[in-house]
Write an enzyme that holds these catalytic residues in place. Sequence first.
Site, PDB file in Angstrom:
ATOM      1  N   ASN A  10       5.043   7.785  -0.359  1.00  0.00           N
ATOM      2  CA  ASN A  10       6.211   6.921  -0.553  1.00  0.00           C
ATOM      3  C   ASN A  10       6.761   7.207  -1.945  1.00  0.00           C
ATOM      4  O   ASN A  10       6.185   6.775  -2.938  1.00  0.00           O
ATOM      5  CB  ASN A  10       5.768   5.454  -0.417  1.00  0.00           C
ATOM      6  CG  ASN A  10       6.862   4.475  -0.786  1.00  0.00           C
ATOM      7  OD1 ASN A  10       8.028   4.845  -0.919  1.00  0.00           O
ATOM      8  ND2 ASN A  10       6.477   3.208  -0.948  1.00  0.00           N
ATOM      9  N   TRP A  11       7.874   7.913  -1.975  1.00  0.00           N
ATOM     10  CA  TRP A  11       8.429   8.314  -3.284  1.00  0.00           C
ATOM     11  C   TRP A  11       9.197   7.189  -3.969  1.00  0.00           C
ATOM     12  O   TRP A  11       9.615   7.332  -5.103  1.00  0.00           O
ATOM     13  CB  TRP A  11       9.323   9.549  -3.103  1.00  0.00           C
ATOM     14  CG  TRP A  11       8.558  10.838  -3.154  1.00  0.00           C
ATOM     15  CD1 TRP A  11       7.212  10.999  -2.979  1.00  0.00           C
ATOM     16  CD2 TRP A  11       9.086  12.146  -3.411  1.00  0.00           C
ATOM     17  NE1 TRP A  11       6.865  12.317  -3.116  1.00  0.00           N
ATOM     18  CE2 TRP A  11       8.010  13.049  -3.380  1.00  0.00           C
ATOM     19  CE3 TRP A  11      10.366  12.641  -3.639  1.00  0.00           C
ATOM     20  CZ2 TRP A  11       8.155  14.422  -3.589  1.00  0.00           C
ATOM     21  CZ3 TRP A  11      10.529  14.012  -3.851  1.00  0.00           C
ATOM     22  CH2 TRP A  11       9.433  14.888  -3.830  1.00  0.00           C
ATOM     23  N   LYS A  12       9.448   6.092  -3.237  1.00  0.00           N
ATOM     24  CA  LYS A  12      10.230   4.980  -3.803  1.00  0.00           C
ATOM     25  C   LYS A  12      11.552   5.522  -4.374  1.00  0.00           C
ATOM     26  O   LYS A  12      12.099   6.477  -3.817  1.00  0.00           O
ATOM     27  CB  LYS A  12       9.395   4.232  -4.838  1.00  0.00           C
ATOM     28  CG  LYS A  12       8.018   3.868  -4.279  1.00  0.00           C
ATOM     29  CD  LYS A  12       7.223   2.918  -5.120  1.00  0.00           C
ATOM     30  CE  LYS A  12       5.889   2.654  -4.434  1.00  0.00           C
ATOM     31  NZ  LYS A  12       5.102   1.636  -5.102  1.00  0.00           N
ATOM     32  N   HIS A  92       7.728  -3.061   3.017  1.00  0.00           N
ATOM     33  CA  HIS A  92       6.980  -2.784   1.786  1.00  0.00           C
ATOM     34  C   HIS A  92       7.080  -4.007   0.872  1.00  0.00           C
ATOM     35  O   HIS A  92       8.108  -4.681   0.837  1.00  0.00           O
ATOM     36  CB  HIS A  92       7.548  -1.544   1.089  1.00  0.00           C
ATOM     37  CG  HIS A  92       6.686  -1.076  -0.037  1.00  0.00           C
ATOM     38  ND1 HIS A  92       6.704  -1.686  -1.270  1.00  0.00           N
ATOM     39  CD2 HIS A  92       5.766  -0.091  -0.119  1.00  0.00           C
ATOM     40  CE1 HIS A  92       5.817  -1.078  -2.065  1.00  0.00           C
ATOM     41  NE2 HIS A  92       5.241  -0.107  -1.376  1.00  0.00           N
ATOM     42  N   GLU A  94       7.625  -4.310  -2.131  1.00  0.00           N
ATOM     43  CA  GLU A  94       8.765  -4.283  -3.060  1.00  0.00           C
ATOM     44  C   GLU A  94      10.047  -4.743  -2.355  1.00  0.00           C
ATOM     45  O   GLU A  94      10.936  -5.309  -2.983  1.00  0.00           O
ATOM     46  CB  GLU A  94       8.905  -2.874  -3.666  1.00  0.00           C
ATOM     47  CG  GLU A  94       7.795  -2.619  -4.682  1.00  0.00           C
ATOM     48  CD  GLU A  94       7.390  -1.167  -4.852  1.00  0.00           C
ATOM     49  OE1 GLU A  94       8.139  -0.263  -4.446  1.00  0.00           O
ATOM     50  OE2 GLU A  94       6.287  -0.946  -5.405  1.00  0.00           O
ATOM     51  N   GLU A 162      -1.499  -3.006   1.929  1.00  0.00           N
ATOM     52  CA  GLU A 162      -1.299  -2.698   0.520  1.00  0.00           C
ATOM     53  C   GLU A 162      -1.376  -3.986  -0.302  1.00  0.00           C
ATOM     54  O   GLU A 162      -0.378  -4.724  -0.390  1.00  0.00           O
ATOM     55  CB  GLU A 162       0.078  -2.068   0.295  1.00  0.00           C
ATOM     56  CG  GLU A 162       0.312  -0.795   1.066  1.00  0.00           C
ATOM     57  CD  GLU A 162       1.438   0.026   0.439  1.00  0.00           C
ATOM     58  OE1 GLU A 162       1.157   1.152   0.012  1.00  0.00           O
ATOM     59  OE2 GLU A 162       2.570  -0.476   0.353  1.00  0.00           O
ATOM     60  N   GLY A 168       0.544   0.542  -7.952  1.00  0.00           N
ATOM     61  CA  GLY A 168       1.008   1.054  -9.237  1.00  0.00           C
ATOM     62  C   GLY A 168       0.238   0.546 -10.443  1.00  0.00           C
ATOM     63  O   GLY A 168       0.682   0.690 -11.577  1.00  0.00           O
ATOM     64  N   SER A 207      -2.646   2.401  -5.414  1.00  0.00           N
ATOM     65  CA  SER A 207      -3.402   3.196  -6.388  1.00  0.00           C
ATOM     66  C   SER A 207      -4.369   4.195  -5.762  1.00  0.00           C
ATOM     67  O   SER A 207      -5.456   4.444  -6.304  1.00  0.00           O
ATOM     68  CB  SER A 207      -4.119   2.286  -7.389  1.00  0.00           C
ATOM     69  OG  SER A 207      -3.169   1.538  -8.140  1.00  0.00           O
ATOM     70  N   GLY A 228       1.897   6.047  -3.304  1.00  0.00           N
ATOM     71  CA  GLY A 228       3.118   6.015  -4.099  1.00  0.00           C
ATOM     72  C   GLY A 228       3.082   7.075  -5.183  1.00  0.00           C
ATOM     73  O   GLY A 228       3.321   8.258  -4.935  1.00  0.00           O
ATOM     74  N   GLY A 229       2.744   6.659  -6.397  1.00  0.00           N
ATOM     75  CA  GLY A 229       2.811   7.533  -7.569  1.00  0.00           C
ATOM     76  C   GLY A 229       2.160   8.895  -7.385  1.00  0.00           C
ATOM     77  O   GLY A 229       2.728   9.924  -7.789  1.00  0.00           O
TER      78      GLY A 229
HETATM   79  P1  PGA Z   1       0.917   3.423  -5.588  1.00  0.00           P
HETATM   80  O1  PGA Z   1       1.975   2.806  -4.552  1.00  0.00           O
HETATM   81  O2  PGA Z   1       0.140   4.491  -4.851  1.00  0.00           O
HETATM   82  O3  PGA Z   1       1.772   3.993  -6.686  1.00  0.00           O
HETATM   83  O4  PGA Z   1       0.040   2.305  -6.042  1.00  0.00           O
HETATM   84  C1  PGA Z   1       1.633   2.606  -3.208  1.00  0.00           C
HETATM   85  C2  PGA Z   1       2.805   2.030  -2.457  1.00  0.00           C
HETATM   86  O5  PGA Z   1       3.513   1.164  -2.997  1.00  0.00           O
HETATM   87  O6  PGA Z   1       3.076   2.427  -1.292  1.00  0.00           O
END
Ligand code: PGA
Length: 245
Positions: A10-12, A92, A94, A162, A168, A207, A228-229
């Site tokens: 997930n590149w956001k 998600h 967010e 999640e 993050g 994470s 994500g990251g």
């Molecule tokens: P993260 O994000 O791996 O950077 O913690 C995961 C996500 O929000 O899908």
Amino acid sequence: MARRKIAAGNWKMNGLAASIAELQKLTETTAACDVILCPPATLIQSFAAQADDSGVQIGGQDCHTATSGAHTGDVSAEMLRDAGATAVIVGHSERRQDHGETSDTVRAKAEAAWRAGLMAIICVGETEAERDQGKALDIVRLQVGGSLPAGATPANTVIAYEPVWAIGTGRVPSPEDIAEIHGDIRATLQTIIGDAASDLRVLYGGSVKPGNAAEIFAIENVDGGLVGGASLKAEDFSQIVRAAG
Ligand code: PGA
């Protein structure tokens, strides 16, 4: 039937046209799992063309519930599909936090995804306060029950657990806590879709890094990860893909 693992990235709100170099590197990784990369909407078309038949699938990060219409700034599931996506993340945390999405909204978005022929990756997870109050299981049960439309199958739906406080932050729940929630999600799915629940994949997200992926993916009822990251750099994400199988 053994569930084939998924490594989803997930590149956001990250990535420009030049980032296609990361996808090029990623397609060189041989994977024995499903690999789904979800770049921002602006990159879906070029990424889907680049990924072609490499085995890497391209997904969206959100979709509107409607097919088309007066919804400035939104993107429909049909548009994602038209651009070459085969999956879309819905709900998600967010989006739930920044855009006030409720499980009702998320359920409608998952239905929109299916309507367009996309697999829905439905996200659930408790906040830190909810975990501290001992409510994690209840919250996740409510979110799974509320976000899953009738008609969910192992082919059209994936759940991503999640915990909000792990996203993050570099913090990850203990293997025991992950096993507890994933087992509970599987049991909740069983009450909703019956025996098909044993084939529906449940990902862990929050994470996930090259250094912890193998340990997390080995936990019972964890069928891969939503990353994500660590999905932004092909070098890191390829290691996670290899850890998934
Ligand atoms: P993260 O994000 O791996 O950077 O913690 C995961 C996500 O929000 O899908």
